[in-house]
Design an enzyme around this catalytic site. Structure first.
Site, PDB file in Angstrom:
ATOM      1  CG  ASP A  33      52.994  43.519  41.568  1.00 51.92           C
ATOM      2  OD1 ASP A  33      52.027  44.177  40.586  1.00 51.92           O
ATOM      3  OD2 ASP A  33      53.743  43.179  41.442  1.00 51.92           O
ATOM      4  CD  GLU A  62      53.741  49.049  37.579  1.00 55.00           C
ATOM      5  OE1 GLU A  62      52.961  48.276  36.980  1.00 55.00           O
ATOM      6  OE2 GLU A  62      55.167  48.910  37.342  1.00 55.00           O
ATOM      7  CG  ASP A  98      54.659  39.222  42.801  1.00 50.82           C
ATOM      8  OD1 ASP A  98      54.387  39.741  42.177  1.00 50.82           O
ATOM      9  OD2 ASP A  98      55.443  37.995  42.477  1.00 50.82           O
TER      10      ASP A  98
END
Lengths: 168, 168
Positions: free
Chosen positions: B7, B68, B140
Site C-alpha cells: 500500500d 491496489e 496501511d
C-alpha cells in the site's frame, strides 16, 4: 557544480550532465536516453531505469539534480505514469544524497531559449548551441540538458529564476 | 506461493506478507509500515522506502507482489504523489524479478470482506481474522495485507476475480 538534469519517462528516460563554469557558461559532459525493453512489464522497466540511473550517478558524480515540475492540465493517468518514473529518479538521487531542484516548464524554456513559450525545436537548438554540440541530442536528452542548464543559470542568479527543492 | 502486498505512500508505506496454503487459507508472515523521516526531502524519503522495501524482499523472499490499482476520481496532484512511491515499489519488485498484479479497490474489499463497498474498518477486522492476529495491524499494513489476501483468493479462483499484471 556538476548538474544532472532528468526528463523522466517509463519508455524514454532522458538524462544530461553539464558543469557550470566560473565564467557562468556551461560545459557539456554527457547525455543520453534510457530505453528499457519495450515488451517488459512496467516493474521490470522501472528497475532497469533505477539501475541505469544509479550507474550514471556513480560514474558521472553530479553534485545536484534538476527536474521539470509537472505541468498543469495533466490528466490523472498521465500524472501516475510520470510519477512512476519520476519517483524512481528521485529515489536514485536521494540514495546518492543529492538535492533535487524542480523548475516549471516555462521557466526552463525561458532560461534556455529566452522565451517561456519556446517550441521543443527551439529549445533543442539552443541546448545544442549552449553545449557546443555538433548535432542536436535526442529530444528527451535535450529536454534533460535544458533543465540542467536552467539550474546552472538559476544558480548564477537565484533572484531571477525561482528554484525550489522538491519537498512533497 | 508467498505474496507481498503493498500500500504505497511517501509518508506511510504499508507492506504485508502472507502465504497461500494448499488448503486455500492464508498464513500470516509479517506486516509493517515504513515511515521515512518526516522532515526529509521527498527524494530522501523515496530512497529510504526503496532501501527498506529491498530489505523486506530480500529477507522475506516473496514470490509475487500485489498492489491496489489506482481508483478513479483521483486528482492529478495526488496521482503524481502516489506514482512516486508506487514507482519505487514497482522498481523494487522488478529488481527482484517479481511479477506485480494489481486489483481494483472494490475487488480487494469484496475478496476480503465480501462486499465491494466495505469500510476500512470492516476490511481491517476481516484482515485480522483471516491472518489470525490478536490485534488489528495499522491501517496501511492492513490495507497491504488485504491486497495480498485478495491475490491469494484470486490465485485460487482466477475466474472469479480478474487479475492483471501491471503493464503500463
Amino acid at each position: 557544480m556538476r548538474i544532472l538534469g532528468i526528463d523522466p519517462g517509463t519508455r524514454y528516460f532522458g538524462y544530461g550532465v553539464i558543469e557550470r563554469l566560473a565564467t557562468g557558461r556551461v560545459r557539456y559532459i554527457e547525455c543520453g536516453v534510457l530505453e528499457p525493453p519495450r515488451g517488459a512489464e512496467l516493474a521490470e522497466r522501472l528497475a532497469e531505469i533505477a539501475r541505469s540511473l544509479g550507474e550514471v550517478i556513480a560514474e558521472l558524480a553530479p553534485t545536484v539534480v534538476a527536474v521539470e515540475g509537472v505541468f498543469h492540465g495533466i490528466n490523472p493517468r498521465s500524472a501516475l505514469q510520470l510519477g512512476h518514473s519520476r519517483g524512481v529518479a528521485l529515489a536514485a538521487a536521494g540514495a546518492a544524497s543529492l538535492l533535487v531542484h524542480e523548475y516549471a516548464p516555462a521557466t526552463v524554456k525561458k532560461a534556455v531559449a529566452g522565451n517561456g513559450a519556446a517550441t521543443k525545436h527551439q529549445v533543442q537548438t539552443m541546448v545544442r548551441t549552449l553545449c557546443g554540440l555538433k548535432r542536436a541530442p535526442k529530444l528527451d536528452a535535450s529536454d534533460a540538458l535544458a533543465v540542467a542548464i536552467c539550474h546552472a543559470f538559476a544558480a548564477r542568479n537565484l533572484s531571477a529564476i525561482a528554484a525550489r527543492v522538491v519537498r512533497r
